[in-house]
Structure formats: structure tokens, C-alpha cells
Write an enzyme that holds these catalytic residues in place. Structure first.
Site, PDB file in Angstrom:
ATOM      1  N   GLY A 146       3.889   1.837   7.582  1.00  0.00           N
ATOM      2  CA  GLY A 146       2.628   2.208   8.204  1.00  0.00           C
ATOM      3  C   GLY A 146       2.260   3.666   8.078  1.00  0.00           C
ATOM      4  N   ASP A 153       6.240  -4.202  -1.650  1.00  0.00           N
ATOM      5  CA  ASP A 153       5.710  -3.053  -0.924  1.00  0.00           C
ATOM      6  C   ASP A 153       6.812  -2.024  -0.726  1.00  0.00           C
ATOM      7  OD1 ASP A 153       3.929  -1.457   0.429  1.00  0.00           O
ATOM      8  OD2 ASP A 153       3.641  -2.809   2.132  1.00  0.00           O
ATOM      9  N   GLY A 154       6.407  -0.805  -0.451  1.00  0.00           N
ATOM     10  CA  GLY A 154       7.348   0.259  -0.141  1.00  0.00           C
ATOM     11  C   GLY A 154       7.696   0.268   1.338  1.00  0.00           C
ATOM     12  N   THR A 193       0.839  -1.194   0.000  1.00  0.00           N
ATOM     13  CA  THR A 193       0.000   0.000   0.000  1.00  0.00           C
ATOM     14  C   THR A 193       0.876   1.247   0.000  1.00  0.00           C
ATOM     15  OG1 THR A 193      -1.777  -1.132   1.186  1.00  0.00           O
ATOM     16  CG2 THR A 193      -1.746   1.265   1.325  1.00  0.00           C
ATOM     17  N   GLU A 197      -0.437  -5.300   5.881  1.00  0.00           N
ATOM     18  CA  GLU A 197       0.855  -5.448   5.207  1.00  0.00           C
ATOM     19  C   GLU A 197       1.709  -6.503   5.906  1.00  0.00           C
ATOM     20  OE1 GLU A 197       1.366  -0.868   3.511  1.00  0.00           O
ATOM     21  OE2 GLU A 197       2.262  -1.414   5.432  1.00  0.00           O
TER      22      GLU A 197
END
Length: 223
Positions: free
Chosen positions: A99, A85-86, A32, A107
Site C-alpha cells: 500500500g 505484485d510487489g 501496482t 490490490e
């Protein structure tokens, strides 16, 4: 290169890395945030070569579906080869803070299932010591004050992220002013506080690969 161009470069590098290993039964875990969105857009050009995706947030699910990529519930998936994911911060051991987009719990769940966790980020996210970026903690709403007091005991300065409700119906406390020299231990300590769902340290399960966007190109770091 601009930050957006760096994000697009690492997103494409992640697609290039996983594409040869995907087949028509493959399901990809997707994170996300803005960098993950770049990955979704790049992956969508190859949507006929894999089965579908597992999303770590409602926002990611909507973007995947918008591209015509099937989205599966994690409970229906027995095998997840990759999670991409980043991150908000990474150290040299690929321990992460995540987060910033308030999706940390989902995640972390998808990352736990995946065989390989590929983190994609620009060079500004690589730091010597984690903690300059405030550490998000997802909290059951009625436990907010209790958890905040316990976080102060651990040396942090928790701030309630006003107006934010997670996909799980919880709230976020962002913990400022922490120099995180032992991320595995701190992750465990925070998660042991009653009322905490989870926190944004990804250290017990760090990334396996970090694709780092730099002015000289994409660099690959491994844990």
C-alpha cells in the site's frame, strides 16, 4: 546489483514462472508500483501469448494499455490464475505489508480472486517482523479522526498521508511504530474499525510464492 536491477530480475523470473502456464484465454492480475511496472514491461514482450490483464490501479491499467495489453474489468473475469505484485515488506510466512502506492484495496481484491499470488521483491523487503514500514490504512474521508483514535488504541501512531486520494476517492493513514507479531489478527482488528475500507496487511490472504531478488540471484520462497 542495484535495486532497479534486482527488481528487473524478479520481474523476469515471474514472467518465466507463469509463461508456460498461460494460453490465449489467460488473464493475468497485475499489481501496482515500481516492481510491478518492471513485470508489466517484461510481460509485454509476450503479449500475444495470453488474452489480457486485470489491473489493480488506474496507473497500472494505463501502463498495460500503453504496451497494447488488453485490460479487463475484474467483474467480467471468471477465472484469474495469477496475480503478480510487489510488496513493501514480507515476513518468512509471506505475510505482507502493501500500500505504499495507495492501491492496497484494489490490490487486495484482485489477490483474493487469483488462484496464485506471486509476490516479487528485492531482498531488503524480507524482514523478521512486519511493521518497520508504516502500515497503510485506506479510510473513508469523514472517518479520518475516528479511525486515527482507534488505531492509537491498537498501539500505532497514525499519520495522515497528505495530498493522496486513492482511486476509490478515499484517504490513507500510515500507521507507524507497530511491531506486528500477529498479522492475521491485526488485519482483522483494523478492518473492523468503522470507516476503514481495508488495510495494507496481506495476511488473511498472504502470497503463495515470493520471488526474492538477491545479489546471488532470484530465490523462491513458498508459504
Amino acid at each position: 546489483m542495484t535495486q532497479d536491477q534486482l527488481k528487473q530480475a524478479v520481474a523476469q523470473a515471474a514472467v518465466d514462472l507463469i509463461l508456460p502456464k498461460l494460453d490465449d484465454k489467460s488473464i493475468v492480475g497485475v499489481g501496482t508500483g515500481s516492481t510491478a511496472n518492471c513485470f508489466i514491461d517484461a510481460l509485454a514482450l509476450h503479449k500475444g501469448t495470453f488474452d489480457g490483464a486485470v489491473a489493480s490501479s488506474e496507473a497500472t491499467a494505463a501502463r498495460l494499455k500503453g504496451h497494447g495489453i488488453p485490460v479487463y474489468e475484474l467483474n467480467t473475469v471468471s477465472d484469474l490464475e495469477f496475480y503478480i505484485d510487489g510488496a513493501d515488506e514480507s515476513d518468512e510466512h509471506l505475510n505482507l505489508i502493501k500500500g505504499g502506492g495507495a492501491a492496497l484495496t484494489r490490490e487486495k481484491i484482485v489477490a483474493a480472486v487469483a488462484k496464485t499470488f506471486i509476490c516479487i521483491a528485492d531482498a531488503s523487503k524480507l524482514v523478521p517482523v512486519l511493521g518497520n514500514f508504516p502500515l497503510p490504512v485506506e479510510v473513508i474521508p469523514m472517518a479520518r479522526s475516528h479511525v486515527a483514535r482507534e488505531l492509537v488504541k491498537l498501539g500505532g501512531d497514525p499519520v495522515y498521508r497528505e495530498g493522496v486520494i486513492t482511486d476509490n476517492g478515499n484517504i490513507i493513514l500510515d500507521v507507524h511504530n507497530m511491531q506486528i507479531t500477529n498479522p492475521v489478527e491485526l488485519e482483522s482488528q483494523i478492518n473492523a474499525i468503522v470507516g476503514v475500507v481495508t488495510n495494507g496487511l496481506f495476511a488473511a490472504r498472504p502470497a503463495d510464492v515470493l520471488l526474492l531478488g538477491t545479489a546471488e540471484g532470484v530465490k523462491t520462497l513458498k508459504a
